[in-house]
Design a protein around this motif. Structure first.
Motif, mmCIF file in Angstrom:
data_model
loop_
_atom_site.group_PDB
_atom_site.id
_atom_site.type_symbol
_atom_site.label_atom_id
_atom_site.label_comp_id
_atom_site.label_asym_id
_atom_site.label_seq_id
_atom_site.Cartn_x
_atom_site.Cartn_y
_atom_site.Cartn_z
ATOM 1 N N VAL A 1 1.015 -1.154 -0.054
ATOM 2 C CA VAL A 1 0.094 0.054 -0.301
ATOM 3 C C VAL A 1 0.912 1.364 -0.056
ATOM 4 O O VAL A 1 1.834 1.312 0.817
ATOM 5 C CB VAL A 1 -0.997 0.161 1.280
ATOM 6 N N GLU A 2 0.596 2.145 -0.935
ATOM 7 C CA GLU A 2 1.338 3.197 -0.987
ATOM 8 C C GLU A 2 1.140 4.590 -0.098
ATOM 9 O O GLU A 2 -0.085 4.818 -0.196
ATOM 10 C CB GLU A 2 1.344 3.661 -2.608
ATOM 11 N N HIS A 3 2.057 5.241 0.290
ATOM 12 C CA HIS A 3 1.952 6.504 1.024
ATOM 13 C C HIS A 3 2.760 7.460 0.547
ATOM 14 O O HIS A 3 3.920 7.172 0.262
ATOM 15 C CB HIS A 3 2.028 6.324 2.531
ATOM 16 N N VAL A 4 2.221 8.644 0.356
ATOM 17 C CA VAL A 4 3.191 9.788 0.313
ATOM 18 C C VAL A 4 3.662 10.254 1.654
ATOM 19 O O VAL A 4 2.799 10.802 2.227
ATOM 20 C CB VAL A 4 2.733 10.836 -0.495
ATOM 21 N N ARG A 5 4.898 10.286 1.892
ATOM 22 C CA ARG A 5 5.441 10.665 3.298
ATOM 23 C C ARG A 5 6.536 11.634 2.846
ATOM 24 O O ARG A 5 7.360 11.743 2.197
ATOM 25 C CB ARG A 5 6.087 9.441 3.834
ATOM 26 N N ALA A 6 6.693 12.501 4.101
ATOM 27 C CA ALA A 6 7.842 13.220 4.379
ATOM 28 C C ALA A 6 8.600 12.833 5.571
ATOM 29 O O ALA A 6 7.884 12.789 6.869
ATOM 30 C CB ALA A 6 7.532 14.620 4.645
ATOM 31 N N TYR A 7 9.936 12.645 5.569
ATOM 32 C CA TYR A 7 10.470 12.392 6.968
ATOM 33 C C TYR A 7 11.518 13.270 7.076
ATOM 34 O O TYR A 7 11.982 13.946 6.189
ATOM 35 C CB TYR A 7 11.423 10.977 6.537
ATOM 36 N N PRO A 8 11.833 13.628 8.495
ATOM 37 C CA PRO A 8 12.641 14.797 8.847
ATOM 38 C C PRO A 8 14.078 14.531 8.681
ATOM 39 O O PRO A 8 14.547 13.508 8.906
ATOM 40 C CB PRO A 8 12.278 14.862 10.327
ATOM 41 N N LEU A 9 14.834 15.441 8.192
ATOM 42 C CA LEU A 9 16.167 15.417 7.854
ATOM 43 C C LEU A 9 16.701 16.357 8.966
ATOM 44 O O LEU A 9 16.827 17.687 8.973
ATOM 45 C CB LEU A 9 16.322 15.808 6.401
ATOM 46 N N SER A 10 17.746 15.810 9.691
ATOM 47 C CA SER A 10 18.648 16.546 10.449
ATOM 48 C C SER A 10 20.074 16.541 10.058
ATOM 49 O O SER A 10 20.681 15.576 9.450
ATOM 50 C CB SER A 10 18.774 15.872 11.889
#
Length: 429
Positions: free
Chosen positions: A419-428
């Motif tokens: 199942v597909e999701h569009v996601r943003a993951y935080p970048l440090s």
């Protein structure tokens, strides 16, 4: 900035297979001190050569969080939240996210909190309609550029989703099918001046080639109306083998990509084009005048493929093929042969290196690296404006990055059930 029937019918069906492979075609992290004496910089006939060790110079504090800050897809919110065959996504200046959802032939817009706002596009060939979405790029003023692989054209929208214009690369719309094969022009990058970088390649039909081969791909720069401005260069294309399809008593040699084989990957940043031919870990940085300015390398040996890797990739390719819309309409006789070809395909002995090239903030270049098949974390290599490797970042498993921001990575993530999701993951950093 921010693919019994007549010969022509059979060629079109072969083209669908090639298009599918192109559309779906494809990393642990690094740290610590660089190898002794690396990175090193040399000059050869005016071309700078930067050789990096496998580990970033000076170490890295760059990390990607495991909890997404934006997540759309799955659940039971309704069809506007169901995503299938996502081929691109971009964060707009006001925080909204535009998503290219190929299964519905739409560009969908979601607010920063994930609420669905609107959608544009539908299946068709008219203005603002699509047959096979091939990506999405963000330009100046939140403008969007969307390629259609099957129609061989690009469509521009503004940030609200209003249709702007459509144009074909090189003035040739639609897939070109001739006596010798199938010719495709596949957009690769949208440069800062509005020009488009495209890779044009012909896939030979009825060829008697033996073993694997790589036909030449021409990387071209096109103007804002699709006119050819100049040739960036000619490089080895997708590694192919000739297979055969039999239908209605006729047997026709048909090109098929070598699974996990070599290919040329193209990206852009500002006014520069980056090319990786996957003959080794190397990027070619090409300037605005078409001159080769820099070679960026990582001194790292190839990774040998195991039987487990091959089994995992076969399973992945089968899932992708069966999910590809055009595959559903293929006659059962041809479909059976395609599946058999997949099961019997010969694999290379080693993996390639580069799977994708993306522009990043602060003139960085981000490279999606090839990793072993299966359910494992991905990896991206980050280079500064001078070609020095500054980070090698582990990213969540089953996550493909489409856009690199100052503080996030935006892309598509697939859960264990696909199942597909569009996601943003935080970048440090």
């Amino acid at each position: 900035m921010r693919a019994a029937p007549s010969r022509r019918v059979l060629a079109a069906r072969s083209c669908a297979g090639v298009l599918g492979a192109l559309t779906v075609a494809a990393c642990g992290g690094g740290g610590g001190e660089a190898a002794s004496g690396l990175p090193s910089t040399a000059d050869s006939a005016g071309i700078q050569i930067v050789t990096n060790g496998p580990k970033p110079s000076g170490g890295t504090g760059w990390t990607v969080g495991q909890t997404p800050t934006f997540d759309v897809g799955g659940g039971d919110k309704g069809p506007d939240y169901e995503l299938t065959q996502v081929v691109g996504a971009a964060r707009l200046g006001d925080g909204r996210v535009a998503v290219a959802n190929a299964s519905s032939a739409q560009i969908r817009f979601y607010r920063a909190d994930g609420t669905f706002e609107t959608a544009v596009g539908r299946a068709g060939e008219g203005p603002g309609e699509f047959r096979m979405l091939g990506g999405l790029w963000l330009g100046r003023g939140d403008s969007l550029l969307v390629p259609d692989v099957q129609l061989q054209r690009l469509t521009a929208f503004d940030g609200s989703g209003a249709f702007g214009r459509s144009f074909a690369l090189g003035g040739r719309s639609g897939v070109q099918i001739g006596q010798s094969g199938v010719r495709l022009a596949l957009p690769q990058a949208w440069l800062a001046d509005g020009s488009v970088v495209g890779a044009e390649q012909e896939f030979r039909l009825n060829s008697q080639a033996e073993g694997s081969y790589r036909d030449t791909v021409a990387v071209l720069r096109f103007g804002a109306e699709g006119e050819v401005l100049d040739t960036v260069g000619r490089f080895p294309g997708i590694e192919m083998r000739q297979t055969t399809l039999t239908f209605g008593g006729r047997t026709i040699p048909t090109p098929s990509p070598v699974p996990l084989g070599r290919n040329t990957v193209v990206g852009g940043r500002g006014d520069r084009v980056f090319v990786a031919t996957n003959e080794g870990w190397e990027l070619r940085e090409i300037g605005p005048g078409g001159e080769l300015e820099r070679l960026i390398r990582i001194a790292e040996p190839p990774v040998e493929l195991t039987e487990a890797d091959i089994a995992a990739n076969r399973a992945e390719q089968l899932e992708l093929l069966e999910g590809f819309p055009q595959f559903r309409s293929v006659p059962a006789e041809i479909k059976e042969q395609m599946l058999k070809s997949l099961q019997e395909a010969e694999y290379p002995k080693t993996l390639t290196w580069v799977a994708g090239i993306l522009p990043g903030p602060d003139q960085t270049v981000w490279v999606r690296e090839v990793v072993r098949p299966g359910d494992r974390p991905g990896r991206m290599a980050v280079f500064d404006a001078g070609g020095v490797l500054v980070a090698r970042i582990e990213i969540p498993a089953r996550f493909q990055v489409f856009q690199v921001g100052a503080s996030e990575l935006l892309g598509v993530w697939r859960d264990p059930d696909g199942v597909e999701h569009v996601r943003a993951y935080p970048l440090s950093r």
